[in-house]
Motif scaffolding. Structure first.
Motif, short mmCIF file in Angstrom:
data_model
loop_
_atom_site.label_atom_id
_atom_site.label_comp_id
_atom_site.label_asym_id
_atom_site.label_seq_id
_atom_site.Cartn_x
_atom_site.Cartn_y
_atom_site.Cartn_z
N SER A 1 0.83 -1.22 0.00
CA SER A 1 0.00 0.00 0.00
C SER A 1 0.86 1.26 0.00
CB SER A 1 -0.95 0.04 1.22
OG SER A 1 -1.70 -1.15 1.32
N GLU B 1 -9.25 -0.02 -0.17
CA GLU B 1 -8.51 1.20 0.21
C GLU B 1 -9.11 2.41 -0.50
OE1 GLU B 1 -4.31 1.19 0.67
OE2 GLU B 1 -4.18 -0.97 0.88
N HIS C 1 -6.98 0.34 3.98
CA HIS C 1 -5.61 0.78 4.28
C HIS C 1 -5.36 0.49 5.76
CE1 HIS C 1 -2.08 3.01 2.88
NE2 HIS C 1 -2.09 3.71 4.00
#
Lengths: 396, 396
Positions: A303, A346, A378
């Motif tokens: 991420s 996310e 996230h």
């Protein structure tokens, strides 16, 4: 008599049936003896906090519901969320405008503060549980850094049997936390030690040392970069982040790696050194590894990766990072693994950055792994899954 | 020109003079980048917390001032304490009845929750600072316990050079936290690792392994003892505490010690095994060591010892603990050190218990060390000093 007995059994059984739709249990993330927060099999979370004189109390899941809590006659405020995805969810409670943590929860360092979090179990998953397998040890080290002019704290995971197999040397994964977190995140929130224990016990991963450093750094004698109060993605914020990462890059390459190689039985070469990180840690990883391919040959961006720091929306493999991505064959000879991952839930802003990086790398024929964690945000469940996929690909 | 220059210098210097009476600095216990809490050279503490819609905010030092904070126009509440003694002081902030921690402080586990704390420096003292000396490592271990039916977490301090002097075996100190704290207390709050590093570097202490276990235990399949909501010192509370200590005693002797001796290079005999603890940990130490003089020969009670659990006000050496104190000569042959300490500012109730134990031991001619920490309360500065005095007396 027999019928009566069956009837009685059925009647006694009724409360059990009723409990199926209300099976809240204290969260595993609670402090000793705390009955709240509670979680049910759907992933709903009940929070309860005492605030007898408050006018308004709000429950604030950072990547989840933000709801007004209800005052009860006993001075406690309660709320029940809709079902949350499995994983560890940061939250705070806002009491008349004071954004504070819940005294009933373990405190985790996130958001540049100690926050609360609740663990929603993932049914059937045991890969981050403490299982009856050999366990590695997590060690705290303090290393001196001339770059930052002080002692720095890091956690180091050593694989099972490190102390008894005294002739064995191990490869090293440098594993970085995200922005607002610290060097404890991968153990406390991520359960990286248990993930590695389990991967190794099943034979999926090679035994490895994992070094988790504190990812903020300012030059000796300088104040910390002021990352707060700057608009996200603004040139001022980018400049502050870039300066911090550059100092951290020097600290890792000039202080941390030499200390680790002198302190532990590592295999101190690029073929046996990996780096990965989440979010901010992914950006740090990208910059540090690509600038130091003499030191690293495995790269993981969880991420977080390389596009953000260019200051452009689009990562350009031809020019960015001194053109190291411009020759895909040369890159493939040097880099044994480039791994990128993101959660499907996310925020679009974060997914878009990673996707554009992934797409640009594909177009440049840069061999890499692209992983999407289904249904996760996230948050730490994404990064636990990332580590589960990433670690077995290392050091073959 | 020269005079003018001197005058300008003097004028410029004035604000510096003024600062001598207002030299507040951010506490070392703050989270990254937090400017409050602040401490001045007198030990006064300023706390500042955002609570724009609160009607009342109170600052609550657990062993110190409890004062109403003042609302500022910017929605923050502030307060300045009178001078506090040096050391680490737990506190919380009470926002409209919600007893919460300060987001600007590191969170420490105390009072069965994560609380805030502020470090007030002790001028001239460096014995618990991180100095330029060889540092030991703190390791996290998980050991299986058939007594409690699960995995248990402990921290272990290993002295400098443990990894390189692979033929050396070390004595072991088992060091227990207090009631409401956990296995992290001696490192996070107490800075025991730095105290040992410094004592060893100066040659005052022998190199030793220090094991810090989680001091609560319930038998496999049983719920935790309910220690809350029982009046202090009541028979119900005494019974619950006694049951817990008894289970912990079994865990230490049957699970922890065998695990430590199998995992680390210990000298696994009574002459090289010590136990000490603070408050509840002192009571645990007293019961465990005196019941197992086959395992231990050094005993430390830091603001906690043996009198409490008898259920009487007066410790009776003739009958308590199976009469092990009834023969002072036999006791002295077996126990190399019995050490008791208390802070001069501790609550009278706590001082009285320790003093009566000390007096009873004196009357029974039981050789022991009695130490009073000047000016400190039932808090960590007392226990840091205790460790500084206790550790050098071990393993000679």
């Amino acid at each position: 008599m027999r019928l009566l007995s069956v009837l009685v059994s059925l009647l006694l059984a009724l409360p059990c049936w009723a409990q199926i739709s209300d099976d809240f249990q204290p969260a595993t993330t609670n402090v000793w003896g705390a009955n709240y927060p509670r979680v049910d099999h759907q992933g709903r979370v009940q929070v309860r906090i005492k605030a007898p004189e408050a006018a308004k109390v709000r429950l604030n899941f950072w990547s989840g519901p933000k709801i007004d809590m209800e005052k009860q006659p006993d001075g406690f405020w309660t709320a029940t969320t809709s079902p949350l995805a499995p994983g560890l969810h940061y939250y705070t409670v806002i009491v008349d405008g004071a954004d504070v943590s819940d005294p009933a929860s373990t405190a985790y360092f996130g958001g540049t503060r100690y926050a609360s979090a609740v663990e929603v179990p993932e049914p059937g998953e045991t890969y981050y549980a403490i299982n009856t397998v050999p366990h590695g040890q997590v060690r705290e080290i303090w290393y001196p850094s001339k770059v930052t002019g002080g002692w720095r704290h890091a956690l180091v995971y050593l694989p099972p049997n490190y102390d008894t197999q005294t002739k064995t040397r191990y490869p090293v994964l440098y594993l970085q936390h995200g922005g607002g977190e610290d060097e404890t995140g991968w153990i406390r929130q991520g359960r990286a030690n248990f993930i590695l224990d389990n991967l190794e016990a099943s034979g999926r991963s090679k035994p490895m040392i994992v070094v988790m450093a504190y990812g903020y750094a300012q030059r000796a004698g300088q104040p910390p970069q002021d990352l707060n109060g700057k608009p996200f993605g603004s040139p001022e914020m980018l400049a502050a982040v870039h300066d911090m990462i550059s100092v951290f890059e020097e600290d890792v390459t000039r202080a941390l790696i030499p200390f680790v190689d002198a302190t532990f039985r590592t295999i101190p070469d690029r073929d046996h050194r990996a780096m990965a990180g989440l979010s901010l840690g992914g950006m740090e990883t990208f910059q540090i590894t690509v600038n130091h391919l003499d030191l690293f040959s495995y790269i993981g961006g969880f991420s977080g990766g390389g596009s953000f720091l260019t200051g452009r929306n689009q990562f350009d493999p031809k020019v960015d990072y001194n053109g190291v991505f411009s020759d895909s064959a040369a890159f493939a000879r040097k880099v044994h693994l480039l791994w990128l991952g993101v959660g499907t839930q996310e925020p679009e802003r974060m997914r878009a950055g990673l996707l554009s990086l992934h797409t640009a790398l594909e177009q440049a024929h840069i061999n890499h792994v692209w992983y999407e964690s289904p249904g996760t945000d996230h948050e730490w469940q994404t990064w636990r899954r990332d580590l589960r996929d990433f670690a077995p690909r290392l050091f073959h």
